[in-house]
Design an enzyme around this catalytic site. Structure first.
Site, PDB file in Angstrom:
ATOM      1  N   ASP A 125       5.872   0.536   3.263  1.00 21.32           N
ATOM      2  CA  ASP A 125       6.205  -0.699   3.956  1.00 21.32           C
ATOM      3  C   ASP A 125       5.840  -1.892   3.082  1.00 21.32           C
ATOM      4  O   ASP A 125       5.573  -1.753   1.896  1.00 21.32           O
ATOM      5  CB  ASP A 125       5.518  -0.760   5.322  1.00 21.32           C
ATOM      6  CG  ASP A 125       4.010  -0.552   5.226  1.00 21.32           C
ATOM      7  OD1 ASP A 125       3.448  -0.760   4.132  1.00 21.32           O
ATOM      8  OD2 ASP A 125       3.391  -0.188   6.236  1.00 21.32           O
TER       9      ASP A 125
ATOM     10  N   GLU B 155       5.770   9.721   2.585  1.00 21.44           N
ATOM     11  CA  GLU B 155       5.414   8.348   2.227  1.00 21.44           C
ATOM     12  C   GLU B 155       4.342   8.334   1.142  1.00 21.44           C
ATOM     13  O   GLU B 155       3.258   8.873   1.321  1.00 21.44           O
ATOM     14  CB  GLU B 155       4.917   7.576   3.453  1.00 21.44           C
ATOM     15  CG  GLU B 155       4.680   6.106   3.162  1.00 21.44           C
ATOM     16  CD  GLU B 155       4.452   5.286   4.417  1.00 21.44           C
ATOM     17  OE1 GLU B 155       4.586   4.049   4.347  1.00 21.44           O
ATOM     18  OE2 GLU B 155       4.135   5.878   5.479  1.00 21.44           O
TER      19      GLU B 155
ATOM     20  N   ASP C  64       0.806  -1.223   0.000  1.00 17.69           N
ATOM     21  CA  ASP C  64       0.000   0.000   0.000  1.00 17.69           C
ATOM     22  C   ASP C  64       0.836   1.268   0.000  1.00 17.69           C
ATOM     23  O   ASP C  64       0.434   2.287  -0.549  1.00 17.69           O
ATOM     24  CB  ASP C  64      -0.953   0.015   1.201  1.00 17.69           C
ATOM     25  CG  ASP C  64      -0.240   0.338   2.500  1.00 17.69           C
ATOM     26  OD1 ASP C  64       0.676  -0.421   2.873  1.00 17.69           O
ATOM     27  OD2 ASP C  64      -0.598   1.340   3.143  1.00 17.69           O
TER      28      ASP C  64
ATOM     29  N   TYR D   6      -3.444   1.497  11.706  1.00 19.90           N
ATOM     30  CA  TYR D   6      -3.014   1.855  10.364  1.00 19.90           C
ATOM     31  C   TYR D   6      -4.171   2.292   9.465  1.00 19.90           C
ATOM     32  O   TYR D   6      -4.095   3.320   8.811  1.00 19.90           O
ATOM     33  CB  TYR D   6      -2.254   0.684   9.740  1.00 19.90           C
ATOM     34  CG  TYR D   6      -1.075   0.277  10.588  1.00 19.90           C
ATOM     35  CD1 TYR D   6       0.099   1.008  10.563  1.00 19.90           C
ATOM     36  CD2 TYR D   6      -1.159  -0.801  11.474  1.00 19.90           C
ATOM     37  CE1 TYR D   6       1.180   0.669  11.370  1.00 19.90           C
ATOM     38  CE2 TYR D   6      -0.087  -1.155  12.276  1.00 19.90           C
ATOM     39  CZ  TYR D   6       1.080  -0.420  12.234  1.00 19.90           C
ATOM     40  OH  TYR D   6       2.134  -0.743  13.035  1.00 19.90           O
TER      41      TYR D   6
END
Length: 534
Positions: free
Chosen positions: A109, A502, A106, A257
């Protein structure tokens, strides 16, 4: 932790399995032709009315943005164009006897979260359905279709029976104590499911939306695959609606998350896509007479995101109001007008000089809602506004009225364009937030594989030296749309700054959708369906 596997199935489950087996055989037979067909695709029936030339700036940006999907792929890579990526996650799902190797990571990570991945697929499908001709004009449609199928193949495999859906591969706790390339990851990767005992309405419904919308995309390319997608979508929606419960409650670890704020919006969103895909009137009744008042939040503006589908649903269903649909009852039409009125409210709030303009923006006009991944909201807002302006043009609707002030479609498009231009470098930092576009863009993107040299030999923990390295990323994550600036319009280009640096696949889907609509102002298809449903 992995949810307990449910043993309860519906009495008609065997019929569904017969259907899936038959469709699966047809899909296998057509797979080779399908891969060829991606670049020699059949175009959906629509009337083209080119109003202007290709905008090179947006065409170039779209080509860049599309590449991030290749960077995020898991599994056995086919015709891999990214030199620093290789096969990864090949054993994903093996512990539950499933092939969950495909799909996409996604963000930065190495976990595959099903909820945002399904949203990525839904938005990408929507973009193809609305702006596929524009993508084709700049030779990006085939890439979009291939990226979409990489996700939907995974989602099909993640749904092994009517009331079971695997919604995550990998353990974020274990993943986040390592810094490794996906090709060399060593941590355990459990497969986590929802079922009748541990329901997850929002993720099941979002997956249904993804597969239903994708079935429309592939209808003219591979009808057997399209039928398979739709069969899974029907089953997933029934599962989501029958066993209502939040996946955030069933699987508490996701709260850190991708915590869900509720599932009513996903039920409406999925039912709307199933109506377009199946032409089944019961889904229209579901979003209007049965559940519209309960779930739609008519009259209230909201922000479109992986978690909240209200605004997207308002705009998607306004399509029926703009272009019409056959056989709609008076009651259904009244409720559809409420969706359109709410879409009016949302778009009016986005226009900077509107009497009802939102204050959630920076001094230089960027929609700004949250310090975490702020560009998700600006790109989503711009995409919805662009769609709305194009709905107006295609239906010959001259004005949007905002509390006494009127706006032409061109003025709404101007707002959408302003958000794209900001991201591409017209901002106080003079920085392109789309990596690989322009001459100045982030060099320290928060992504494991981008930060570690291909030939580096690292284990779980010693890879952190690359996270804290002062050198720019050795591998450029071309197409990554980073989180974006703070409200004061500053950006700290540091690899450990995940708040701003990110990238995510759903950011990419949204910017691809926006840029596809800005490439040129060709007219939209007035129907997703050959039978005339808008």
């Amino acid at each position: 932790m992995e949810a307990e596997k449910a043993v309860e199935t519906k009495s008609n489950g065997w019929l569904w399995w017969v259907l899936v087996l038959v469709l699966g055989a047809l899909v296998a037979a057509a797979s080779v032709l399908t891969l060829i067909g991606y670049f020699k695709h059949s175009k959906p029936s629509r009337t083209r009315n080119r109003q202007g030339p290709i905008v090179d700036e947006y065409a170039s940006a779209l080509e860049v943005a599309m590449q991030f999907f290749d960077i995020q792929k898991s599994g056995k890579l086919v015709d891999n164009p990214i030199s620093w990526r290789g096969d990864s996650g090949l054993q994903d799902g093996s512990g539950v006897n499933l092939d969950l190797s495909k799909g996409m990571y996604d963000a930065g990570d190495l976990v595959k979260f099903g909820f945002p991945m399904a949203f990525t697929a839904t938005v990408l499908s929507w973009a193809i359905l609305e702006y596929g001709d524009q993508m084709d004009d700049v030779k990006q449609l085939g890439y979009a279709q291939i990226s979409l199928k990489w996700i939907t193949d995974y989602l099909i495999n993640a749904h092994p029976s009517p009331n079971v859906l695997f919604i995550q591969v990998g353990d974020p706790g274990l993943d986040h104590i390592c810094w490794q390339r996906p090709e060399s990851m060593t941590e355990k990767r459990p497969s986590i499911q929802i079922n009748t005992s541990y329901p997850g309405t929002e993720v099941a419904a979002e997956t249904a939306a993804a597969l239903a919308s994708a079935s429309l995309v592939f209808n003219k390319i591979n009808s057997s695959y399209s039928d398979l997608l739709l069969a899974h979508a029907h089953q997933l929606f029934t599962f989501a609606d029958t066993y209502r419960g939040s996946y955030s409650v069933s699987i508490p670890q996701v709260q850190i998350y991708y915590n869900s704020s509720g599932y009513g919006d996903e039920l409406l969103w999925a039912a709307a896509w199933l109506y377009y895909a199946s032409e089944d009137e019961s889904y229209l009744k579901y979003v209007t007479e049965i559940n519209g008042e309960a779930f739609a939040r008519w009259g209230s503006a909201s922000w479109f995101s992986w978690d909240d589908k209200h605004a997207g649903t308002q705009v998607l269903l306004s399509r029926l109001s703009f272009f019409g649909a056959k056989g709609i009852s008076v009651s259904e039409n009244i409720n559809l007008q409420m969706y359109r009125k709410t879409a009016d409210i949302i778009v009016c709030g986005l226009l900077p000089d509107s009497p009802t303009a939102t204050s959630s923006r920076t001094d230089n006009g960027l929609i700004w809602v949250n310090k975490w991944n702020c560009l998700q909201y600006s790109m989503a807002s711009a995409f919805l506004a662009l769609l709305y302006s194009d709905y107006m043009l295609a239906s010959q609707t001259e004005m949007l009225y905002c509390d006494g002030k009127s706006y032409k479609p061109e003025e709404i498009r101007k707002f959408a364009k302003s958000q794209a231009d900001y991201v591409l470098g017209q901002n106080p930092m003079e920085l392109s937030y789309l990596v690989g576009y322009g001459t100045k863009y982030p060099q320290y993107v928060h992504r494991r594989g981008a930060s570690i040299p291909v030939d580096a030999k690292t284990g779980c923990r010693d890879g952190f030296k690359w996270l804290y390295s002062r050198d720019p990323n050795p591998n450029v994550a071309v197409g990554a749309l980073v989180g974006g600036p703070f409200h004061n319009e500053s950006y700290n280009d540091e690899r450990n700054n995940s708040m701003q640096g990110e990238p995510t696949t759903y950011n990419s889907a949204l910017v691809v959708a926006l840029l596809s609509g800005l490439v040129t102002n060709s007219s939209l298809p007035q129907s997703f369906s050959s039978k005339g449903i808008a």
